[in-house]
Structure formats: C-alpha cells, structure tokens
Design an enzyme around this catalytic site. Structure first.
Site, mmCIF file in Angstrom:
data_model
loop_
_atom_site.group_PDB
_atom_site.id
_atom_site.type_symbol
_atom_site.label_atom_id
_atom_site.label_comp_id
_atom_site.label_asym_id
_atom_site.label_seq_id
_atom_site.Cartn_x
_atom_site.Cartn_y
_atom_site.Cartn_z
ATOM 1 N N SER A 124 10.242 -3.414 61.301
ATOM 2 C CA SER A 124 10.681 -4.738 60.853
ATOM 3 C C SER A 124 11.199 -5.569 62.014
ATOM 4 C CB SER A 124 11.762 -4.601 59.779
ATOM 5 O OG SER A 124 12.855 -3.873 60.267
ATOM 6 N N HIS A 145 4.248 -4.745 57.383
ATOM 7 C CA HIS A 145 5.687 -4.756 57.135
ATOM 8 C C HIS A 145 5.967 -5.039 55.655
ATOM 9 C CE1 HIS A 145 9.798 -6.835 57.509
ATOM 10 N NE2 HIS A 145 9.962 -5.537 57.413
ATOM 11 N N GLU A 157 3.784 -8.290 55.224
ATOM 12 C CA GLU A 157 3.413 -9.084 56.395
ATOM 13 C C GLU A 157 2.418 -8.268 57.214
ATOM 14 O OE1 GLU A 157 7.402 -11.710 57.355
ATOM 15 O OE2 GLU A 157 7.356 -9.668 58.103
ATOM 16 N N ASN A 195 11.964 -11.922 58.208
ATOM 17 C CA ASN A 195 13.226 -11.500 58.837
ATOM 18 C C ASN A 195 13.743 -12.520 59.845
ATOM 19 O OD1 ASN A 195 13.771 -9.240 57.404
ATOM 20 N ND2 ASN A 195 12.937 -7.797 58.887
HETATM 21 N N1 CAA Z 1 11.393 2.104 44.149
HETATM 22 C C1 CAA Z 1 10.576 2.131 43.105
HETATM 23 N N2 CAA Z 1 10.882 1.637 41.888
HETATM 24 C C2 CAA Z 1 12.083 1.103 41.763
HETATM 25 C C3 CAA Z 1 13.010 1.046 42.816
HETATM 26 C C4 CAA Z 1 12.612 1.567 44.054
HETATM 27 N N3 CAA Z 1 13.403 1.559 45.121
HETATM 28 N N4 CAA Z 1 14.128 0.474 42.387
HETATM 29 C C5 CAA Z 1 13.925 0.186 41.093
HETATM 30 N N5 CAA Z 1 12.703 0.576 40.719
HETATM 31 C C6 CAA Z 1 12.087 0.468 39.428
HETATM 32 C C7 CAA Z 1 12.991 1.132 38.437
HETATM 33 O O1 CAA Z 1 12.280 2.085 37.688
HETATM 34 C C8 CAA Z 1 13.501 -0.007 37.597
HETATM 35 O O2 CAA Z 1 13.492 0.189 36.232
HETATM 36 P P1 CAA Z 1 14.649 1.043 35.459
HETATM 37 O O3 CAA Z 1 15.974 0.556 35.940
HETATM 38 O O4 CAA Z 1 14.346 0.710 34.037
HETATM 39 O O5 CAA Z 1 14.368 2.475 35.805
HETATM 40 C C9 CAA Z 1 12.483 -1.118 37.833
HETATM 41 O O6 CAA Z 1 11.940 -0.896 39.117
HETATM 42 C C10 CAA Z 1 13.097 -2.468 37.800
HETATM 43 O O7 CAA Z 1 14.280 -2.407 38.557
HETATM 44 P P2 CAA Z 1 15.404 -3.455 38.406
HETATM 45 O O8 CAA Z 1 15.775 -3.649 36.991
HETATM 46 O O9 CAA Z 1 16.463 -3.131 39.416
HETATM 47 O O10 CAA Z 1 14.578 -4.739 38.849
HETATM 48 P P3 CAA Z 1 15.045 -6.199 38.929
HETATM 49 O O11 CAA Z 1 14.198 -6.978 38.049
HETATM 50 O O12 CAA Z 1 16.533 -6.287 38.797
HETATM 51 O O13 CAA Z 1 14.634 -6.551 40.421
HETATM 52 C C11 CAA Z 1 14.708 -6.469 42.762
HETATM 53 C C12 CAA Z 1 15.128 -5.792 41.490
HETATM 54 C C13 CAA Z 1 13.186 -6.554 42.884
HETATM 55 C C14 CAA Z 1 15.248 -5.593 43.901
HETATM 56 C C15 CAA Z 1 15.280 -7.921 42.805
HETATM 57 O O14 CAA Z 1 16.670 -7.884 42.606
HETATM 58 C C16 CAA Z 1 14.990 -8.602 44.095
HETATM 59 O O15 CAA Z 1 13.940 -9.187 44.295
HETATM 60 N N6 CAA Z 1 15.959 -8.572 45.046
HETATM 61 C C17 CAA Z 1 15.780 -9.084 46.374
HETATM 62 C C18 CAA Z 1 15.306 -7.968 47.260
HETATM 63 C C19 CAA Z 1 14.985 -8.455 48.639
HETATM 64 O O16 CAA Z 1 15.218 -9.570 49.043
HETATM 65 N N7 CAA Z 1 14.409 -7.538 49.435
HETATM 66 C C20 CAA Z 1 14.104 -7.812 50.800
HETATM 67 C C21 CAA Z 1 15.099 -7.085 51.647
HETATM 68 S S1 CAA Z 1 14.867 -7.461 53.335
HETATM 69 C C22 CAA Z 1 13.727 -6.397 53.846
HETATM 70 O O17 CAA Z 1 13.276 -5.512 53.176
HETATM 71 C C23 CAA Z 1 13.245 -6.615 55.219
HETATM 72 C C24 CAA Z 1 13.562 -5.539 56.143
HETATM 73 O O18 CAA Z 1 12.820 -5.400 57.096
HETATM 74 C C25 CAA Z 1 14.794 -4.706 56.086
#
Ligand code: CAA
Length: 288
Positions: A124, A145, A157, A195
């Site tokens: 990343s 990514h 990405e 990022n």
């Molecule tokens: N892996 C696989 N499946 C997953 C999981 C995971 N890590 N986490 C959750 N799930 C599944 C679960 O089974 C869950 O259902 P249950 O709770 O019924 O078991 C289902 O997905 C839905 O989960 P949520 O109810 O938690 O989903 P949500 O609708 O609340 O959305 C989210 C969660 C997608 C994370 C949302 O909150 C979101 O978009 N958040 C922003 C995340 C973001 O910005 N990420 C980028 C981070 S930066 C990055 O990644 C860059 C880097 O280089 C570090």
C-alpha cells in the site's frame, strides 16, 4: 504474455494476514484454485478458519449455496513452502510491508514460478518499481492494491510500475474484475490514488481530536452523519491498525515530505503502547 489473462486458473497468495486471507477468499469465491502461503501452518490454518467463517456467514444469510461454499473452501491449499506456488499463473504477495522481506520473496518467487507467471504485490505504501527491481524480469511485476476488508471493499488499484509490461498490466486489471472488484488504473506514485488522499485525511482527523478535545465517538459520529462516511475515522483506524497506518504514513512522509503525511504523535504513542485497534482489542475503542 497477452494470452495469459484468459488462462489463469491457479492464484497464489503469499501472506495470509487480514489482507492476504481476504484476497484468498476472493480468489476462492471467483472459482480459482488457490494456494495460500504462510510462514507457519498455525497462521495458515487460522486464515482458512477465517475464510470458512465468512463464507459460512454468507450461507447463513442466503447469499451463497452450501455446496458452493464447500467447494470454495475445498479449493484452498495451504503451504509453508514457496515451491508449492510453482503452478500459479499469478501470485499476489500480501506479506509484511518491509522492502527487504518483499525483495527476498520476489527473488524466491521468480525462481519458483513459470516464465510467464505474473508477480503482483498488494503493497500500500512501498514502490512497486522498487519491489520489482530485484527481478530478472521486472516487466512481470504489477501492483494489485486491495482495501481493508478486502472481501467487502469494491476497489482494487492496479499499479503500473516503471517496467510493467502492458499485457501484464491488462491481465492484472482483468483479474481484478474477475475477483469481483472495480479496478482502477494507477501509476507507481506514493500512496497511489486512495492512500495519497486517505492517509493525510486520517492524520488530520487524529490531530483534530487533540486540537478540539472532541471524543473519538463524537468525531466518528460527525464524519458518519455529517460527511456520509460509512464508518468514522477512529473506527477505521482501529480496523486498519495503528501499526499499518503509522508505517504507511511514515513511508509517504519519507517520499513526499509533506507535514500532513507524518503520523500524528497520538497515533505513534498508541502504537508504542500496543493499542493497535481491533487486532489487540484496544485502540480508540475497546473490543471484546
Ligand atoms: N472479511 C470477510 N468478510 C467480512 C469481514 C472481513 N474482514 N468483515 C465482515 N465481513 C462480512 C461479515 O460476515 C459480515 O456479516 P455478519 O456480521 O452478518 O457476519 C458482513 O461482511 C457485513 O459486515 P458488516 O455488517 O460489518 O458490514 P457493513 O455494511 O457495516 O460494512 C464496511 C462494513 C464495508 C467495513 C464499511 O463500514 C466500510 O466501507 N467502511 C470503510 C472501510 C474503509 O474505508 N476501508 C479502507 C481502509 S484503508 C485501506 O485499506 C488502505 C490501506 O492500504 C491500509
């Protein structure tokens, strides 16, 4: 290498932490035979348990047939030996974000996989060009990514390094689509696209906590309900992990020298105290 894109049947994933296991899950769900590599079997098995758990949840929620789930889990082969990735047409490296670690892996992978195989990195914040510099054929390297959590975030990405071959880039772009993602074309600039925007923004959020005295819960509610973020910045940092964020932040600061890229002292203190977020049970919030 142009015909490659259509002939991928086996995907390798190196490193089965949060990102790697998510990427392996995507490959399994997309129907690929998947070889997952970890440094020890306990970590590899923990990753399989996580994947099996999330796919089981999909079955329970009526989003996946039991037979499809069982088939997907059954297609995951775990290994601690890189030689077992020999048959992969694509290997996606999602190991620790350390250039020396990635150099070592890329050297070993190139000696293992076939002449036409693509070597992708999920880095990343490191340079894909620099990672690929140890390869005899750096044109086979590309960035893929993914975002955390990989199975849920729609974006990937696709990063063109200085020497990435055009057909390798297009094959990775197409693979991103086959993994169910929306791929975008990026160049190998620090932080790529998302990022480059998100890291200074999250750093600002942490500095604002100290400047204003607002609580993490109120800042999160503010950004969720006032700016439409799916989760607040503190909850997001807890999800990503203070270790991962500080490391990425430092890497961007080193390259761009913009003060906003530097990790905020509060986050560095959390890192030093082992308050990494969800993975240690405590970050801005506590988790049971
Ligand atoms: N892996 C696989 N499946 C997953 C999981 C995971 N890590 N986490 C959750 N799930 C599944 C679960 O089974 C869950 O259902 P249950 O709770 O019924 O078991 C289902 O997905 C839905 O989960 P949520 O109810 O938690 O989903 P949500 O609708 O609340 O959305 C989210 C969660 C997608 C994370 C949302 O909150 C979101 O978009 N958040 C922003 C995340 C973001 O910005 N990420 C980028 C981070 S930066 C990055 O990644 C860059 C880097 O280089 C570090």
């Amino acid at each position: 290498m142009a015909a490659m894109a259509l002939s991928i049947s086996t995907v390798g994933v190196v490193g089965l932490g949060a990102m790697g296991s998510g990427i392996a899950q995507l490959a399994l769900e997309a129907g690929f035979d998947t070889v997952g590599h970890e440094v020890d079997l306990a970590r590899a098995e923990a990753a399989r348990d996580r994947i099996a758990h999330f796919l089981t949840r999909k079955v329970e929620k009526g989003q996946l047939d039991q037979a499809v789930r069982d088939d997907a889990v059954g297609r995951l082969r775990l290994t601690t030996d890189l030689a077992d990735l020999a048959g992969c047409e694509v290997v996606i490296e999602a190991a620790f974000e350390d250039l020396a670690v990635k150099h070592q892996l890329f050297r070993e992978l190139e000696a293992t996989v076939g002449a036409e195989a693509i070597l992708a990195t999920n880095t990343s914040a490191l340079s894909v060009t620099e990672i690929a510099s140890v390869l005899e054929r750096p044109e086979r390297a590309v960035g893929m990514h993914f975002f955390n959590p990989a199975p849920l975030m729609p974006l990937v990405e696709i990063v063109r390094a200085e020497r990435t071959a055009e057909d390798v880039f297009e094959a990775a772009f197409e693979l991103g689509g086959r993994l169910g993602k929306t791929p975008i074309r990026c160049t190998d600039t620090p932080g790529f696209v998302v990022n480059r925007v998100l890291i200074p923004l999250l750093n600002d959020c942490v500095r604002i906590l100290d400047e204003t005295g607002v609580t993490p819960a109120d800042l999160d509610a503010g950004m969720q309900h006032g700016a439409g973020w799916p989760m607040g910045p503190c909850a997001l940092l807890d999800l990503v992990g203070a270790d991962v964020h500080v490391h990425a932040s430092e890497a961007l600061y080193e390259k761009l020298r913009e003060p906003r890229m530097a990790p905020p002292p509060r986050l560095v203190r959390m890192l030093q105290a082992g308050k990494l977020g969800r993975k240690t049970g405590e970050g801005f919030y506590t988790y049971t």
